[in-house]
Design a protein around this motif. Structure first.
Motif, mmCIF file in Angstrom:
data_model
loop_
_atom_site.group_PDB
_atom_site.id
_atom_site.type_symbol
_atom_site.label_atom_id
_atom_site.label_comp_id
_atom_site.label_asym_id
_atom_site.label_seq_id
_atom_site.Cartn_x
_atom_site.Cartn_y
_atom_site.Cartn_z
ATOM 1 N N ALA A 19 -2.448 2.040 -9.668
ATOM 2 C CA ALA A 19 -4.002 1.677 -9.016
ATOM 3 C C ALA A 19 -4.338 3.146 -8.346
ATOM 4 O O ALA A 19 -3.835 3.561 -7.791
ATOM 5 N N PHE A 25 -7.404 -4.062 -7.751
ATOM 6 C CA PHE A 25 -5.977 -4.201 -6.949
ATOM 7 C C PHE A 25 -5.607 -5.373 -7.214
ATOM 8 O O PHE A 25 -6.201 -6.569 -7.058
ATOM 9 N N VAL A 133 1.427 -2.830 -9.163
ATOM 10 C CA VAL A 133 0.749 -1.541 -8.755
ATOM 11 C C VAL A 133 1.074 -0.416 -9.375
ATOM 12 O O VAL A 133 0.455 0.631 -9.506
ATOM 13 N N ALA A 142 -2.471 2.390 0.009
ATOM 14 C CA ALA A 142 -3.773 2.202 -0.762
ATOM 15 C C ALA A 142 -4.362 1.578 0.105
ATOM 16 O O ALA A 142 -3.972 0.628 0.939
ATOM 17 N N THR A 154 -9.189 -0.868 -5.198
ATOM 18 C CA THR A 154 -8.764 0.282 -4.456
ATOM 19 C C THR A 154 -9.794 1.292 -4.166
ATOM 20 O O THR A 154 -10.310 1.685 -5.304
ATOM 21 N N THR A 157 -6.200 6.269 -2.336
ATOM 22 C CA THR A 157 -4.815 6.169 -2.438
ATOM 23 C C THR A 157 -4.212 7.519 -2.002
ATOM 24 O O THR A 157 -4.846 8.352 -1.948
#
Length: 180
Positions: A19, A25, A133, A142, A154, A157
């Motif tokens: 992700a 997500f 993920v 995230a 998302t 990250t």
């Protein structure tokens, strides 16, 4: 040369499923036992809530493992981030939680106690959330935006060590639309 090309293709395929910012997500099931105060903080009341059930417009999630030395070393920093968000009034809009990758309830509870972790920690003994993920390394963070229609996106990250707590917080808050 063929081995290098093959390894590059495999790595590219792996990275494509993790992700990333701007991507959906997964609405993973959050498993494990939490104290009632942590359930209240997250605004959840079911036995196995989904990620989308967590209150707030954003959720900052950390994938950890009890056996990850970086996760152990960074537990105090993560606590500071958790308390910073709460003390500065962001916790109404940004919730924070952890998921113990491959960890049982016993292991998550041990990690929570040994490293004085204050944020809610869920188990992922069967690796379902971890796989959803993209089999990320630990720790992996995230920031997920929740939309009224149930969509999860998302927006930020971070993998590995947090080199600077202040820069990490600035990145999180900017991704959530706050200016510092």
């Amino acid at each position: 040369m063929k081995k290098v090309l093959f390894a590059t293709l495999i790595l590219s395929a792996f990275l494509a499923v993790v992700a990333q910012a701007g991507e959906p997500f997964p609405d993973i099931v959050l498993r494990g036992t939490l104290p009632s105060s942590q359930k209240d903080y997250l605004g959840i009341d079911s036995a196995e809530p989904k990620f989308s059930d967590v209150a707030g417009k954003f959720v900052l999630v950390e994938f950890i493992s009890m056996y990850c030395p970086v996760c152990q070393r960074e537990a105090p920093t993560v606590n500071e981030i958790f308390h910073y968000l709460d003390e500065r009034g962001y916790s109404g809009r940004i919730k924070m939680l952890g998921i113990g990758t491959g960890n049982s309830q016993f292991e998550v509870d041990y990690f929570r106690t040994k490293y004085s972790v204050d944020l809610p920690l869920f188990t992922d003994q069967d690796f379902k959330a971890h796989k959803a993920v993209g089999n990320v390394q630990t720790p992996w963070y995230a920031l997920v935006r929740k939309y009224d229609n149930g969509r999860l996106e998302t927006v930020f990250t971070h993998a590995g060590d947090i080199d600077s707590k202040d820069e990490f917080l600035q990145d999180v808050l900017e991704a959530a639309g706050y200016r510092q």
